[in-house]
Design a protein around this motif. Structure first.
Motif, PDB file in Angstrom:
ATOM      1  N   PRO A  57       0.808  -1.224   0.000  1.00  0.00           N
ATOM      2  CA  PRO A  57       0.000   0.000   0.000  1.00  0.00           C
ATOM      3  C   PRO A  57       0.841   1.274   0.000  1.00  0.00           C
ATOM      4  CG  PRO A  57      -0.108  -1.073   2.142  1.00  0.00           C
ATOM      5  CD  PRO A  57       0.543  -2.048   1.197  1.00  0.00           C
ATOM      6  N   LEU A  58       2.002   1.251   0.663  1.00  0.00           N
ATOM      7  CA  LEU A  58       2.849   2.439   0.670  1.00  0.00           C
ATOM      8  C   LEU A  58       3.353   2.757  -0.739  1.00  0.00           C
ATOM      9  CD1 LEU A  58       4.890   1.836   3.955  1.00  0.00           C
ATOM     10  CD2 LEU A  58       3.207   3.644   3.537  1.00  0.00           C
ATOM     11  N   ALA A  59       3.804   1.731  -1.459  1.00  0.00           N
ATOM     12  CA  ALA A  59       4.288   1.946  -2.827  1.00  0.00           C
ATOM     13  C   ALA A  59       3.146   2.369  -3.745  1.00  0.00           C
ATOM     14  CB  ALA A  59       4.948   0.669  -3.350  1.00  0.00           C
ATOM     15  N   ALA A  60       1.980   1.744  -3.578  1.00  0.00           N
ATOM     16  CA  ALA A  60       0.832   2.092  -4.420  1.00  0.00           C
ATOM     17  C   ALA A  60       0.396   3.525  -4.168  1.00  0.00           C
ATOM     18  CB  ALA A  60      -0.323   1.131  -4.151  1.00  0.00           C
ATOM     19  N   THR A  61       0.424   3.954  -2.905  1.00  0.00           N
ATOM     20  CA  THR A  61       0.036   5.341  -2.584  1.00  0.00           C
ATOM     21  C   THR A  61       1.004   6.330  -3.193  1.00  0.00           C
ATOM     22  OG1 THR A  61      -0.997   4.629  -0.510  1.00  0.00           O
ATOM     23  CG2 THR A  61      -0.387   6.945  -0.701  1.00  0.00           C
ATOM     24  N   ALA A  62       2.318   6.054  -3.080  1.00  0.00           N
ATOM     25  CA  ALA A  62       3.310   6.966  -3.646  1.00  0.00           C
ATOM     26  C   ALA A  62       3.168   7.066  -5.157  1.00  0.00           C
ATOM     27  CB  ALA A  62       4.717   6.492  -3.272  1.00  0.00           C
ATOM     28  N   CYS A  63       2.983   5.937  -5.825  1.00  0.00           N
ATOM     29  CA  CYS A  63       2.825   5.950  -7.282  1.00  0.00           C
ATOM     30  C   CYS A  63       1.540   6.659  -7.690  1.00  0.00           C
ATOM     31  CB  CYS A  63       2.837   4.520  -7.820  1.00  0.00           C
ATOM     32  SG  CYS A  63       4.437   3.696  -7.687  1.00  0.00           S
ATOM     33  N   SER A  64       0.488   6.502  -6.909  1.00  0.00           N
ATOM     34  CA  SER A  64      -0.781   7.174  -7.216  1.00  0.00           C
ATOM     35  C   SER A  64      -0.640   8.686  -7.096  1.00  0.00           C
ATOM     36  CB  SER A  64      -1.887   6.671  -6.282  1.00  0.00           C
ATOM     37  OG  SER A  64      -2.077   5.288  -6.422  1.00  0.00           O
ATOM     38  N   LEU A  65       0.057   9.137  -6.058  1.00  0.00           N
ATOM     39  CA  LEU A  65       0.298  10.571  -5.901  1.00  0.00           C
ATOM     40  C   LEU A  65       1.067  11.120  -7.094  1.00  0.00           C
ATOM     41  CD1 LEU A  65       1.217  10.750  -2.094  1.00  0.00           C
ATOM     42  CD2 LEU A  65      -0.816  11.719  -3.185  1.00  0.00           C
ATOM     43  N   ALA A  66       2.091  10.374  -7.526  1.00  0.00           N
ATOM     44  CA  ALA A  66       2.869  10.819  -8.682  1.00  0.00           C
ATOM     45  C   ALA A  66       2.001  10.864  -9.931  1.00  0.00           C
ATOM     46  CB  ALA A  66       4.057   9.886  -8.894  1.00  0.00           C
ATOM     47  N   ALA A  67       1.158   9.860 -10.129  1.00  0.00           N
ATOM     48  CA  ALA A  67       0.287   9.837 -11.314  1.00  0.00           C
ATOM     49  C   ALA A  67      -0.679  11.015 -11.297  1.00  0.00           C
ATOM     50  CB  ALA A  67      -0.480   8.520 -11.360  1.00  0.00           C
ATOM     51  N   LEU A  68      -1.222  11.346 -10.117  1.00  0.00           N
ATOM     52  CA  LEU A  68      -2.104  12.522 -10.021  1.00  0.00           C
ATOM     53  C   LEU A  68      -1.351  13.785 -10.412  1.00  0.00           C
ATOM     54  CD1 LEU A  68      -4.040  11.813  -6.684  1.00  0.00           C
ATOM     55  CD2 LEU A  68      -4.991  11.782  -8.988  1.00  0.00           C
ATOM     56  N   GLY A  69      -0.087  13.872  -9.992  1.00  0.00           N
ATOM     57  CA  GLY A  69       0.708  15.035 -10.346  1.00  0.00           C
ATOM     58  C   GLY A  69       0.932  15.152 -11.838  1.00  0.00           C
ATOM     59  N   TYR A  70       1.279  14.048 -12.477  1.00  0.00           N
ATOM     60  CA  TYR A  70       1.516  14.080 -13.924  1.00  0.00           C
ATOM     61  C   TYR A  70       0.230  14.317 -14.709  1.00  0.00           C
ATOM     62  CZ  TYR A  70       6.320  12.453 -13.295  1.00  0.00           C
ATOM     63  OH  TYR A  70       7.645  12.363 -12.942  1.00  0.00           O
ATOM     64  N   LEU A  71      -0.895  13.864 -14.181  1.00  0.00           N
ATOM     65  CA  LEU A  71      -2.181  14.066 -14.858  1.00  0.00           C
ATOM     66  C   LEU A  71      -2.763  15.460 -14.626  1.00  0.00           C
ATOM     67  CD1 LEU A  71      -3.844  10.595 -14.129  1.00  0.00           C
ATOM     68  CD2 LEU A  71      -3.028  11.437 -16.345  1.00  0.00           C
ATOM     69  N   GLY A  72      -2.113  16.244 -13.762  1.00  0.00           N
ATOM     70  CA  GLY A  72      -2.604  17.590 -13.485  1.00  0.00           C
ATOM     71  C   GLY A  72      -3.804  17.623 -12.557  1.00  0.00           C
ATOM     72  N   GLN A  73      -4.027  16.529 -11.825  1.00  0.00           N
ATOM     73  CA  GLN A  73      -5.148  16.470 -10.892  1.00  0.00           C
ATOM     74  C   GLN A  73      -4.718  16.990  -9.523  1.00  0.00           C
ATOM     75  OE1 GLN A  73      -8.437  15.410 -11.426  1.00  0.00           O
ATOM     76  NE2 GLN A  73      -7.793  15.538 -13.564  1.00  0.00           N
ATOM     77  N   PRO A  74      -5.534  17.826  -8.880  1.00  0.00           N
ATOM     78  CA  PRO A  74      -5.145  18.351  -7.561  1.00  0.00           C
ATOM     79  C   PRO A  74      -5.279  17.296  -6.477  1.00  0.00           C
ATOM     80  CG  PRO A  74      -7.356  19.075  -8.117  1.00  0.00           C
ATOM     81  CD  PRO A  74      -6.836  18.342  -9.328  1.00  0.00           C
ATOM     82  N   LEU A  75      -4.505  17.450  -5.438  1.00  0.00           N
ATOM     83  CA  LEU A  75      -4.655  16.610  -4.255  1.00  0.00           C
ATOM     84  C   LEU A  75      -5.654  17.298  -3.337  1.00  0.00           C
ATOM     85  CD1 LEU A  75      -3.770  14.165  -2.559  1.00  0.00           C
ATOM     86  CD2 LEU A  75      -2.020  15.631  -1.536  1.00  0.00           C
TER      87      LEU A  75
END
Length: 775
Positions: A672-690
């Motif tokens: 889950p830690l790796a999946a969360t980090a990768c998801s955050l990065a994908a949101l950043g590249y997609l231009g989606q806000p956190l």
């Protein structure tokens, strides 16, 4: 043969389900307990009774009032068309009041103007009367010789000094709306057309009843009726927003749930190739029912946004039976109860790990997260109970038919992972590259939270609201000033000081206009001082030479001055009575805890940041900026939710250490830690806000990642069968949560995208877990 416990479990479950159904039916005794009130999902500020009263006054028009503008074609009778609309609304029975004809009582207005002349006199004219009465007399003389500038409700012979006329001007509303004497209505001119104002108040709160849908249907039928006579209709108000939000949420929950259910049915039939496999959907139905009943029991109702997100619980609740049924890919002799006994420890640990996260989230101060956490926790518990207690009894003679290509694909994927794992150098370089890409994506993240992300109003409603603001020149804002003082006079003085600061914003174009009690009445001490000064001026004929020179007898002036000097001081309570005081009546909050309290409301604010300094202009002044407070609460809650989730990771780690050992804990939590980090990065590249909701989605991802990791770690019935189980679970979760990304509500779409990304990455990393003996 089933053991006694396995025989009793289905009976106990049926009893519990019967009680749950009974409780749900009782909760619906007065109608569906579904709310569309957005304010129920946001934290309520800790405020005293005075502020709560002020916020309720400001909120009331939003929840109960409709504003309509009706315009006939150029040269047509807009008042007649507006009266036709008002008649239709009155006959509908949906409204407590409908007002189009103002029906001003001129006699009462004239009497109030005469009685309130000193109280309503603007500050500039009051200062001139006291400091330079001769200059005031010269200005008044010029008005009297010009019949167009001296006319008013009060005849000139009763208002020689023009104080009543000045008071009348102070009563006129801001914006472009004016009272039309010919039609007896309020209207505004725009682009060569006269728009008549119609105001209506609903019988029920817009967010607590089914009335908004009927009101929206009524207006939909009104448009063609008015169009038939060539009239246009613009309508805005809380009931319409509530109806739009409710209908959109219900529609989205319907199609999201329907498509997710259809996709899950297809997955079950393809994977198990037996119609009885559809019984795996029973935990889903039980979970949704339990989540809804739990929310209504805890909160009194369930919000439509919770229903939309709750519809996606389908994909998680079906994971329990899918992990159990998926073992048939590695157990040729699969039977219901023996298979359940083998996967029960993993199911239970997975449930416990998920519940730890939801329980932590339930302690956040944000009702939106709390309600969703309660819904999900209750739903997962019920789905687990149905899977463990009832489903094996229904499937006692069920023999699944695994789909061989799916098993072969899982085996091929595991072999590819093994080959890649043997290439240590390439694996290390790939890991470093992935870490760099992840850090880069996280660095591009834009943290953003705004209450407007929770709203997705149809474009026609927003366009009409903008048009009404442009035509009337009135655009209410959520910010206002709450002013308190030891007594009413000091309250008015403090409001006057705030008003002076607001006048600078109006002059700069930052603020359109505002309403303050100090506009309606001056302090009683100031009224008495003015009355004494006017009495003194009755003995000074030289001060009034400009008026006597144009033929006004000084005796008449002296009688009026003495009459003004004898006027009693007007209190705030008296000033806000009658039609003349309606505009300011809601601003007066009365006496509370030994203090006088009142509000200053704003119209057409363009820069809320300019208000903070104005709140410091006088003691006892508080700027109430609910939207700003909520946005700050979003930030605080996001941080608190992250801290609670970190705590839940610690608890989950302790739980895993106790049940599976320390070696297993770090392996499982790595997913889950790796999946969360990768998801955050994908949101950043997609231009989606956190946002707060995407963070909540990622918290859910951690629970799903732990779930997948546990089953890949245990490898009951083999690694391939375990991978098939988590692939089936991931597919159903993506079918439900992934569809949320198509929602028209930004917050929900952001939540759905975060979960979809997280599930995909959890599925990618879970197969890399190896049991300790293979490490």
């Amino acid at each position: 043969m089933p053991s006694p416990i396995e025989r009793w479990l289905p009976r106990l479950f049926k009893l519990g389900l019967l009680l749950l159904l009974g409780l749900g039916a009782w909760q619906c005794r007065d109608g569906w307990p579904v709310s569309a009130n957005l304010m129920e999902l946001v934290p309520q500020a800790r405020a005293d009774a005075t502020r709560q009263l002020a916020e309720a006054r400001v909120q009331e028009p939003l929840s109960r009032q409709l504003i309509a503008l009706v315009a006939a074609p150029a040269g047509g009778d807009s008042a007649a068309a507006a009266r036709q609309l008002a008649q239709r609304w009155q006959l509908s029975g949906l409204f407590a009041t409908v007002q189009v004809d103002i029906g001003i009582d001129l006699a009462d207005l004239r009497a109030r103007l005469l009685a309130n002349r000193l109280a309503l006199l603007p500050a500039a004219q009051r200062r001139q009367l006291l400091a330079d009465p001769a200059a005031y007399a010269q200005r008044r003389a010029r008005e009297l010789v010009d019949p167009f500038s001296s006319s008013g409700v009060v005849p000139v012979d009763q208002d020689l000094l023009g104080l009543a006329r000045l008071a009348e001007q102070a009563l006129r509303p801001g914006g472009a709306v004016r009272y039309d004497l010919d039609s007896g209505t309020l209207l505004a001119e725009h682009d060569g057309r006269a728009w008549v104002l119609v105001r209506a108040t609903t019988r029920d709160d817009a967010f607590d009843s089914a009335a908004p849908a009927r009101i929206a249907a009524q207006i939909a039928s009104d448009r063609p009726a008015l169009a038939a006579i060539g009239a246009d209709l613009l309508v805005a108000g809380g009931p319409l927003y509530a109806a739009a939000g409710r209908s959109q949420a219900v529609a989205e929950s319907g199609w999201i749930g329907g498509l997710a259910m259809a996709g899950i049915v297809l997955v079950l039939l393809l994977a198990l190739r037996r119609w009885r496999a559809l019984l795996a959907l029973a935990p889903v139905a039980v979970g949704l029912l339990a989540g809804t009943v739990a929310c209504v029991a805890v909160f009194g109702s369930i919000h439509v946004l919770t229903l939309v997100i709750g519809a996606s619980l389908i994909g998680v609740a079906v994971d329990f039976p899918l992990h159990w049924l998926g073992k048939s890919y590695g157990m040729p002799d699969w039977r219901a109860w023996p298979a359940l006994r083998r996967v029960l420890p993993g199911l239970t640990i997975s449930l416990a790990a998920s519940l730890v996260g939801y329980v932590a989230l339930a302690f956040t101060p944000f009702p939106a997260l709390t309600q969703t956490a309660v819904f999900s926790a209750a739903g997962l518990l019920a789905a687990y109970a149905c899977t463990v207690c009832q489903l094996p009894a229904w499937m006692a003679r069920f023999h699944p038919r695994p789909w061989p290509p799916l098993l072969r694909c899982a085996e091929a994927a595991l072999r590819a992972r093994e080959r890649l794992a043997d290439r240590r150098l390439a694996l290390g370089i790939g890991g470093l590259l992935l870490a760099a890409i992840t850090v880069g994506g996280i660095g591009r993240l834009n943290v953003q939270d705004d209450l407007r992300q929770w709203l997705s109003l149809p474009a026609p409603l927003l366009q009409q609201a903008r048009q009404i603001g442009e035509i009337t020149g009135i655009t209410p804002t959520s910010q206002f000033f709450l002013v308190r003082a030891p007594d009413a006079d000091e309250l008015l003085r403090r409001q006057a000081r705030v008003s002076q600061a607001l006048d600078t914003l109006v002059a700069a174009g930052t603020l359109q206009t505002y309403d303050a009690l100090s506009q309606r009445v001056t302090p009683q001490a100031d009224q008495r001082d003015l009355a004494a000064a006017l009495g003194d001026l009755a003995t000074r004929p030289a001060a009034w030479r400009a008026l006597t020179d144009i033929g006004v007898p000084f005796d008449a002036l002296r009688r009026e001055l003495l009459a003004l000097a004898a006027l009693p001081a007007v209190t705030i309570d008296a000033a806000v009575q009658g039609q003349a005081g309606e505009r300011w009546r809601g601003l007066w909050l009365g006496q509370h805890d030994g203090e006088a309290a009142g509000m200053i409301t704003l119209q057409g604010l363009r820069d809320p940041a300019a208000l903070a300094a104005i709140a410091q202009t006088a003691p006892g002044v508080t700027l109430v900026d609910r939207s700003g407070e909520l946005n700050r609460m979003f930030t605080a809650t996001r941080i608190e939710a992250a801290e609670l989730k970190l705590l839940s990771y610690i608890v989950a780690a302790a739980l895993l250490c106790l049940t599976l050992g320390r070696a297993a804990a770090w392996r499982i939590l790595a997913v889950p830690l790796a999946a969360t980090a990768c998801s955050l990065a994908a949101l950043g590249y997609l231009g989606q806000p956190l946002t707060l909701f995407s963070l909540f989605g990622l918290l859910l991802v951690s629970a799903i990642g732990v779930d997948y990791a546990i089953f890949m770690y245990e490898r009951i019935a083999g690694a391939a069968a375990s991978l098939v189980g988590i692939v089936l679970g991931a597919l159903t979760t993506l079918l439900s949560f992934g569809l949320l990304a198509a929602s028209h509500t930004p917050a929900i779409a952001n939540f759905g995208m975060a979960v979809a990304l997280g599930v995909g990455f959890s599925l990618l990393w879970a197969p890399w877990i190896r049991p300790p003996r293979q490490a």
